[in-house]
Design an enzyme around this catalytic site. Structure first.
Site, PDB file in Angstrom:
ATOM      1  N   HIS A  58       6.812  -7.253  -1.424  1.00  0.00           N
ATOM      2  CA  HIS A  58       5.831  -7.820  -2.352  1.00  0.00           C
ATOM      3  C   HIS A  58       5.434  -6.861  -3.456  1.00  0.00           C
ATOM      4  CE1 HIS A  58       4.503 -10.804   1.009  1.00  0.00           C
ATOM      5  NE2 HIS A  58       5.628 -11.151   0.436  1.00  0.00           N
TER       6      HIS A  58
ATOM      7  N   ASP B  46       0.788  -1.232   0.000  1.00  0.00           N
ATOM      8  CA  ASP B  46       0.000   0.000   0.000  1.00  0.00           C
ATOM      9  C   ASP B  46       0.822   1.285   0.000  1.00  0.00           C
ATOM     10  OD1 ASP B  46       0.870   0.228   2.750  1.00  0.00           O
ATOM     11  OD2 ASP B  46      -0.858  -0.986   3.359  1.00  0.00           O
TER      12      ASP B  46
ATOM     13  N   SER C 267       1.448 -12.296  10.241  1.00  0.00           N
ATOM     14  CA  SER C 267       1.248 -13.659  10.703  1.00  0.00           C
ATOM     15  C   SER C 267       2.378 -14.574  10.256  1.00  0.00           C
ATOM     16  CB  SER C 267      -0.086 -14.205  10.167  1.00  0.00           C
ATOM     17  OG  SER C 267      -0.041 -14.283   8.749  1.00  0.00           O
TER      18      SER C 267
ATOM     19  N   ARG D 253      -1.549  -9.568  16.697  1.00  0.00           N
ATOM     20  CA  ARG D 253      -2.734 -10.174  17.295  1.00  0.00           C
ATOM     21  C   ARG D 253      -2.962 -11.533  16.638  1.00  0.00           C
ATOM     22  NH1 ARG D 253      -5.090  -6.876  20.801  1.00  0.00           N
ATOM     23  NH2 ARG D 253      -5.134  -4.603  20.456  1.00  0.00           N
TER      24      ARG D 253
END
Length: 291
Positions: free
Chosen positions: A128, A113, A235, A260
């Site tokens: 990426h 982004d 993750s 999280r």
């Protein structure tokens, strides 16, 4: 896009952050970020708690089937119209502040982004790729995604208005929007490279596609120069990011993971904190002592 203001860390989180501050104090470290950092900017996560299951299109599916490319670009055109308005959140600003203070050997991001750059970070590896750019698979020329949006708009007048009426189901971090109106998707006209008539593709790494070697080598160099590795909001499900955690751990360097939910790198973590990424980076940027 609506931005979520970070919450204040809890007492449990403050204790862990104090330990992280002590671990990272005194020497520059490498920072690896993932989609969890951009959720406060209104960009959804891929695999965070509560995220819907996704089946992203693979590189092989994109290049082999014109119908897949039509579906992808139609959905991307819708997603781009939403996500291009996203702004950096305080977590991105905190990462830029850590760089300004000399605490980062570099920043490796799995996000496409470009919000780190918008926030002021300069030594960034967009692992990426970037969603504000497209590349021709035939001649290699690159174009701005904003320019392509104008071309798509001319070729598909009224498409975005119809898409809004049909209802947006969900959005992915790479601007892929899921829409239920298959007839609308099948009507989409795909643009070709204006220079050679070739196939245009977003300039980021698809599932099934390799990260360019130069980005990997530059990222390894950032980890090699660092005293520790901090992972924020990833993750680590894909090897493109996990490899740097394993590399740091093999070299005996501390690995801190703030995310999280579970990650594939938890077994390598010196400290693992399940907490909000933005508020944690803000806390560290404000309280790490001068180098």
């Amino acid at each position: 896009m609506p931005r979520v203001e970070p919450a204040h860390p809890s007492s449990r989180e403050l204790e862990a952050l104090g330990n992280i501050r002590n671990l990272l104090s005194g020497a520059p470290f490498a920072l690896l970020t993932g989609a969890g950092l951009s959720t406060d900017s209104g960009i959804p996560d891929y695999r965070g708690p509560g995220s819907p299951p996704r089946s992203p299109m693979t590189y092989q599916e994109f290049v082999k089937d014109p119908a897949n490319r039509q579906r992808y670009w139609a959905r991307n055109h819708i997603g781009w119209s939403h996500l291009r308005h996203a702004d950096p959140n305080p977590g991105h600003l905190a990462a830029a502040e850590l760089e300004r203070r000399g605490y980062l050997t570099g920043l490796i991001t799995q996000n496409v982004d470009r919000l780190h750059e918008d926030a002021g970070s300069t030594n960034v590896v967009d692992l990426h790729g970037r969603y504000d750019q497209v590349v021709c698979l035939d001649c290699g020329r690159t174009y701005s995604r904003r320019l392509l949006a104008g071309v798509f708009g001319e070729l598909n007048q009224g498409f975005l208005e119809q898409a809004e009426k049909s209802g947006l189901v969900e959005m992915a971090p790479d601007a892929d929007a899921t829409v239920e109106d298959l007839g609308l998707i099948s009507s989409f006209v795909v643009a070709v490279c204006p220079a050679c008539g070739g196939t245009l593709k977003p300039d980021f790494v698809y599932f099934g596609e390799n990260v360019p070697k130069d980005r990997v080598e530059r990222s390894y160099a950032m980890v090699d120069e660092a005293a520790a590795l901090l992972v924020a909001g990833s993750s680590l499900t894909v090897m493109s990011g996990l490899r740097f955690v394993r590399h740091a751990a093999r070299d005996g360097k501390p690995v801190v993971i703030i995310n999280r939910g579970e990650t594939r790198g938890d077994d390598k973590a010196t400290i693992k904190l399940e907490a909000g990424v933005s508020e944690s980076l803000i806390w560290l940027a404000e309280r790490l002592p001068p180098l």
